[in-house]
Design a protein around this motif. Sequence first.
Motif, PDB file in Angstrom:
ATOM      1  N   LEU A 150      55.040 -15.934  35.526  1.00 10.11           N
ATOM      2  CA  LEU A 150      55.617 -16.699  36.633  1.00 10.11           C
ATOM      3  C   LEU A 150      55.975 -18.111  36.186  1.00 10.11           C
ATOM      4  CD1 LEU A 150      53.349 -15.671  39.656  1.00 10.11           C
ATOM      5  CD2 LEU A 150      55.397 -14.560  38.759  1.00 10.11           C
ATOM      6  N   ALA A 151      55.099 -18.737  35.382  1.00  8.79           N
ATOM      7  CA  ALA A 151      55.373 -20.090  34.895  1.00  8.79           C
ATOM      8  C   ALA A 151      56.579 -20.102  33.965  1.00  8.79           C
ATOM      9  CB  ALA A 151      54.142 -20.649  34.178  1.00  8.79           C
ATOM     10  N   ALA A 152      56.695 -19.063  33.131  1.00  9.53           N
ATOM     11  CA  ALA A 152      57.855 -18.975  32.239  1.00  9.53           C
ATOM     12  C   ALA A 152      59.142 -18.851  33.040  1.00  9.53           C
ATOM     13  CB  ALA A 152      57.698 -17.784  31.295  1.00  9.53           C
ATOM     14  N   ALA A 153      59.115 -18.055  34.102  1.00 10.33           N
ATOM     15  CA  ALA A 153      60.311 -17.902  34.951  1.00 10.33           C
ATOM     16  C   ALA A 153      60.681 -19.222  35.607  1.00 10.33           C
ATOM     17  CB  ALA A 153      60.063 -16.832  36.010  1.00 10.33           C
ATOM     18  N   MET A 154      59.691 -20.010  35.995  1.00 10.48           N
ATOM     19  CA  MET A 154      59.953 -21.301  36.631  1.00 10.48           C
ATOM     20  C   MET A 154      60.583 -22.297  35.657  1.00 10.48           C
ATOM     21  SD  MET A 154      56.321 -21.372  38.688  1.00 10.48           S
ATOM     22  CE  MET A 154      56.380 -23.044  39.313  1.00 10.48           C
ATOM     23  N   ARG A 155      60.356 -22.100  34.364  1.00 11.63           N
ATOM     24  CA  ARG A 155      60.921 -23.024  33.359  1.00 11.63           C
ATOM     25  C   ARG A 155      62.400 -22.769  33.097  1.00 11.63           C
ATOM     26  NH1 ARG A 155      55.883 -22.150  30.651  1.00 11.63           N
ATOM     27  NH2 ARG A 155      56.820 -20.579  29.297  1.00 11.63           N
ATOM     28  N   TYR A 156      62.879 -21.604  33.488  1.00 10.18           N
ATOM     29  CA  TYR A 156      64.266 -21.246  33.166  1.00 10.18           C
ATOM     30  C   TYR A 156      65.219 -21.839  34.190  1.00 10.18           C
ATOM     31  CZ  TYR A 156      68.341 -18.449  31.945  1.00 10.18           C
ATOM     32  OH  TYR A 156      69.595 -18.048  31.566  1.00 10.18           O
ATOM     33  N   HIS A 157      66.238 -22.522  33.717  1.00  6.08           N
ATOM     34  CA  HIS A 157      67.210 -23.155  34.615  1.00  6.08           C
ATOM     35  C   HIS A 157      68.648 -22.718  34.309  1.00  6.08           C
ATOM     36  CE1 HIS A 157      64.052 -25.685  36.204  1.00  6.08           C
ATOM     37  NE2 HIS A 157      63.746 -26.085  34.988  1.00  6.08           N
ATOM     38  N   GLY A 158      68.785 -21.619  33.596  1.00  7.19           N
ATOM     39  CA  GLY A 158      70.118 -21.142  33.264  1.00  7.19           C
ATOM     40  C   GLY A 158      70.791 -20.444  34.433  1.00  7.19           C
ATOM     41  N   ALA A 159      72.071 -20.145  34.240  1.00  7.97           N
ATOM     42  CA  ALA A 159      72.854 -19.503  35.301  1.00  7.97           C
ATOM     43  C   ALA A 159      72.872 -17.989  35.164  1.00  7.97           C
ATOM     44  CB  ALA A 159      74.284 -20.039  35.280  1.00  7.97           C
ATOM     45  N   ASN A 160      72.638 -17.481  33.959  1.00 11.80           N
ATOM     46  CA  ASN A 160      72.724 -16.043  33.722  1.00 11.80           C
ATOM     47  C   ASN A 160      71.435 -15.536  33.083  1.00 11.80           C
ATOM     48  OD1 ASN A 160      75.578 -15.799  34.504  1.00 11.80           O
ATOM     49  ND2 ASN A 160      75.966 -16.998  32.649  1.00 11.80           N
ATOM     50  N   ALA A 161      71.158 -14.263  33.328  1.00 12.46           N
ATOM     51  CA  ALA A 161      69.972 -13.636  32.739  1.00 12.46           C
ATOM     52  C   ALA A 161      70.241 -12.151  32.589  1.00 12.46           C
ATOM     53  CB  ALA A 161      68.750 -13.878  33.622  1.00 12.46           C
ATOM     54  N   PRO A 162      69.558 -11.479  31.650  1.00 15.27           N
ATOM     55  CA  PRO A 162      69.744 -10.030  31.492  1.00 15.27           C
ATOM     56  C   PRO A 162      69.353  -9.286  32.763  1.00 15.27           C
ATOM     57  CG  PRO A 162      68.553 -10.968  29.620  1.00 15.27           C
ATOM     58  CD  PRO A 162      68.630 -12.046  30.655  1.00 15.27           C
ATOM     59  N   ARG A 163      69.871  -8.107  32.917  1.00 18.24           N
ATOM     60  CA  ARG A 163      69.536  -7.274  34.080  1.00 18.24           C
ATOM     61  C   ARG A 163      68.467  -6.269  33.672  1.00 18.24           C
ATOM     62  NH1 ARG A 163      71.579  -5.935  39.093  1.00 18.24           N
ATOM     63  NH2 ARG A 163      71.323  -3.760  39.781  1.00 18.24           N
ATOM     64  N   ILE A 164      67.295  -6.391  34.262  1.00 14.06           N
ATOM     65  CA  ILE A 164      66.192  -5.472  34.010  1.00 14.06           C
ATOM     66  C   ILE A 164      66.279  -4.330  35.016  1.00 14.06           C
ATOM     67  CG2 ILE A 164      63.685  -5.255  33.804  1.00 14.06           C
ATOM     68  CD1 ILE A 164      64.924  -7.190  31.785  1.00 14.06           C
ATOM     69  N   ASP A 165      66.070  -3.107  34.548  1.00 12.17           N
ATOM     70  CA  ASP A 165      66.192  -1.944  35.426  1.00 12.17           C
ATOM     71  C   ASP A 165      64.931  -1.761  36.275  1.00 12.17           C
ATOM     72  OD1 ASP A 165      68.698  -1.291  34.492  1.00 12.17           O
ATOM     73  OD2 ASP A 165      67.930   0.014  32.896  1.00 12.17           O
TER      74      ASP A 165
ATOM     75  N   GLN B  23      63.734 -16.814  29.866  1.00 15.78           N
ATOM     76  CA  GLN B  23      64.901 -16.112  30.391  1.00 15.78           C
ATOM     77  C   GLN B  23      64.545 -14.691  30.801  1.00 15.78           C
ATOM     78  OE1 GLN B  23      68.172 -14.661  27.838  1.00 15.78           O
ATOM     79  NE2 GLN B  23      69.547 -15.960  29.061  1.00 15.78           N
ATOM     80  N   LEU B  24      63.735 -14.006  29.978  1.00 14.69           N
ATOM     81  CA  LEU B  24      63.338 -12.644  30.322  1.00 14.69           C
ATOM     82  C   LEU B  24      62.438 -12.623  31.557  1.00 14.69           C
ATOM     83  CD1 LEU B  24      62.649 -11.145  26.771  1.00 14.69           C
ATOM     84  CD2 LEU B  24      64.638 -10.775  28.243  1.00 14.69           C
ATOM     85  N   ALA B  25      61.550 -13.599  31.667  1.00 16.62           N
ATOM     86  CA  ALA B  25      60.671 -13.673  32.838  1.00 16.62           C
ATOM     87  C   ALA B  25      61.492 -13.909  34.098  1.00 16.62           C
ATOM     88  CB  ALA B  25      59.634 -14.779  32.649  1.00 16.62           C
ATOM     89  N   PHE B  26      62.467 -14.805  34.011  1.00 12.38           N
ATOM     90  CA  PHE B  26      63.361 -15.035  35.145  1.00 12.38           C
ATOM     91  C   PHE B  26      64.171 -13.786  35.453  1.00 12.38           C
ATOM     92  CE2 PHE B  26      67.578 -16.100  36.744  1.00 12.38           C
ATOM     93  CZ  PHE B  26      67.267 -16.861  37.870  1.00 12.38           C
ATOM     94  N   ALA B  27      64.603 -13.100  34.419  1.00  8.08           N
ATOM     95  CA  ALA B  27      65.405 -11.890  34.608  1.00  8.08           C
ATOM     96  C   ALA B  27      64.629 -10.837  35.390  1.00  8.08           C
ATOM     97  CB  ALA B  27      65.838 -11.331  33.252  1.00  8.08           C
ATOM     98  N   MET B  28      63.321 -10.739  35.161  1.00  4.56           N
ATOM     99  CA  MET B  28      62.526  -9.761  35.890  1.00  4.56           C
ATOM    100  C   MET B  28      62.494 -10.089  37.381  1.00  4.56           C
ATOM    101  SD  MET B  28      59.417  -8.446  33.531  1.00  4.56           S
ATOM    102  CE  MET B  28      59.448  -6.921  34.465  1.00  4.56           C
ATOM    103  N   GLN B  29      62.415 -11.379  37.720  1.00  6.29           N
ATOM    104  CA  GLN B  29      62.402 -11.768  39.128  1.00  6.29           C
ATOM    105  C   GLN B  29      63.783 -11.572  39.767  1.00  6.29           C
ATOM    106  OE1 GLN B  29      59.149 -12.793  39.821  1.00  6.29           O
ATOM    107  NE2 GLN B  29      58.943 -12.422  37.635  1.00  6.29           N
ATOM    108  N   ASP B  30      64.808 -12.042  39.072  1.00  2.00           N
ATOM    109  CA  ASP B  30      66.169 -11.976  39.615  1.00  2.00           C
ATOM    110  C   ASP B  30      66.629 -10.536  39.778  1.00  2.00           C
ATOM    111  OD1 ASP B  30      68.709 -13.247  40.372  1.00  2.00           O
ATOM    112  OD2 ASP B  30      69.468 -12.400  38.499  1.00  2.00           O
ATOM    113  N   SER B  31      66.316  -9.701  38.784  1.00  2.91           N
ATOM    114  CA  SER B  31      66.737  -8.300  38.856  1.00  2.91           C
ATOM    115  C   SER B  31      66.011  -7.569  39.966  1.00  2.91           C
ATOM    116  CB  SER B  31      66.480  -7.608  37.509  1.00  2.91           C
ATOM    117  OG  SER B  31      67.244  -8.207  36.480  1.00  2.91           O
ATOM    118  N   LEU B  32      64.709  -7.851  40.143  1.00  3.14           N
ATOM    119  CA  LEU B  32      63.977  -7.203  41.227  1.00  3.14           C
ATOM    120  C   LEU B  32      64.577  -7.590  42.579  1.00  3.14           C
ATOM    121  CD1 LEU B  32      61.688  -5.535  42.382  1.00  3.14           C
ATOM    122  CD2 LEU B  32      60.186  -7.533  42.168  1.00  3.14           C
TER     123      LEU B  32
END
Length: 647
Positions: free
Chosen positions: A514-529, A563-572
């Motif tokens: 969760l902390a790693a996801a909070m550190r990410y401020h990019g606009a794009n992230a991979p899509r996790i299935d 970025q991967l941690a954020f991707a898990m939240q965004d994709s979900l």
Amino acid sequence: MKNIRFDFTCSRQVPLYAHLCNQYLHYDALNINIGCDGQNGFGPYNYFIEALGEQTQLEQLADAIAADFLISAWLIDSSIKAIDEHQGGKTLLNYPQSDSNQALTPFCQHCYPLIGDNQSAKFGALDLTCPCCKGETLLTPAQKALTLSDIHAMVQDLLTQGLSTQNLPTQDLPTQVTLTLAAADNLQLSLTPFNESLGGRPQLLICNPNTLNAHFCLNDAQVLALSSIEKPLICARPTQEHDKLNAPLYEICFAYSRVTLVLAEVLRQKGIDWIYIQGQHQRPQLAWIDGAWAQICSVGVDSVAVKNFIAPEPLRETVIFHGYQAKWQASKRSRSRLQQGELSVAALPHKPTVEGFTVESDDFEGNDFECTDFDDNDTENHTIADAALFSALLNGKFTSHKPAKNAAVIYLSHSHASQIVTCDNKGDTELFFALPELPDNGYEIFHQLDNSPQNAVAQKFKHLFPGDYLALLSLKLHGRRDNLQSLWAIAAILMGLNPQEETQSQEWLSDALLAAAMRYHGANAPRIDYPLTKGEAHRSLNWCKTLGSLLSFRIAGNDDPSQLAFAMQDSLADYLANWLEHIDLNIGVHNIALAGNELVNETLCKRISLRLGKNFPLMINRSLDVDGNNLAVGALYVKQRRLNSHA
């Protein structure tokens, strides 16, 4: 002459605001009217003060109100506007108070500068009488007996013993050096972390608010909440690579009582910015959900924690839920009272009192309780999520004559089964989705990955990242495993967030993600299935494919865990939006309720608001907890649930 109205809109009752409105009825310079919209129901409370006067008089009134109305965490809007005529009156506003005292808050803008400022002649005078907040009435005899010299002596003893060991590695510490405040609910304070095996996120009392941003990454809403009259616990991320704060996330609060106020100021004078705390301090834990604060779960009852609600009449005669038995005493009421049954729920884990109900509890203990009469693993009796749905929709959305319908709830909790439940146009509920129960150890997790279509990426992970592979094999999951916390813990290891030298708990690993996801401020992230599996009764998650898609990005060279941690939240959040759109096509969805203690996840809440909030109204009943007393209230509206034979 102008008519001016001051509005303070709050998501739940704020007794201090009601008290201040009452006080302004005695404002001699102007003719004042007061009122509160929404006092008799769930939903927003709008406190207002109306005044007729000249420009200069109104400006003076505005300055006085600005000084008196301290920030509340429940304040969602405030305004000043010209009005044509008064809507308020001279009647005093009602607000909940304890039977034992009349205090509204331990200290306020009047007594705080006297008690808490070391330059004041009254510094440390805990029993100072305050005509506004009456905080002195909250003090126990032991607290009243504490002097400033006593507090100085305790702090000196803590520093003398603690500072000598503060810079030692944890494994080299001889014993935990703590200060126990017997006069303050046995609150323990330490310069070093408490035993992490006890579980839970580390908690800190901030002694020097001026250095807060040097230690934690906070936004304006979080700083205001910390400073609010409720003095809640806020989940915060320390600044990256902090030399002393090594946990991924902390729960922090400002001084919340007269004792901790003086203690924190003495520690600040000694150069201490923050200190670890542990004990029954009963701070409310808040989460920022869809643009405002909500309380996760009540941890105790104080003079302002007991809330009185007017709720629609329950839909059935008897409810047995969480060890409570509540019977609706409809026959004792007139027809007008029947249409709106009065309901008063005290914050769990204490026994709730329900006006118009009889409430019984035989062997209920603590906050970590089990459902003895409803099995929340029984897919035919998805009662927990149902209760969360109905309690959220109580926010002015339905009555006994207008049942809840065309709605869904996303209930994400590490205390109970995480589910999505729908409610059709007849008011009947159906379980759409439930998170699967994950294996309880890393060997079995890798074994299932290795025996799935994700075999290739699992083997590449094993050879490319042997340290993380061994960390996965060492993982032990305890307690419930049908939740996001368990999934995040596994994912944290797969993306390399576990320190190689030691194996961390699942709570620590989940927080690391969760902390790693909070550190990410990019606009794009991979899509996790997050692919669905279709069972006989409901859909679930193919977690092997979810983790396999995560591994595929890391193996392909993505070395940014944030970025991967954020991707898990965004994709979900994206998948949740797609699932709800599918449900909408089938039954029509007018409202989506959010509930569960996993909503403390700041990033996921933001992404859900962004993804789902565009197309659906999101419902959070902020008058109740999102994973506590909301379940007890919502259970009163759950239909067609069988009782176990022992009930």
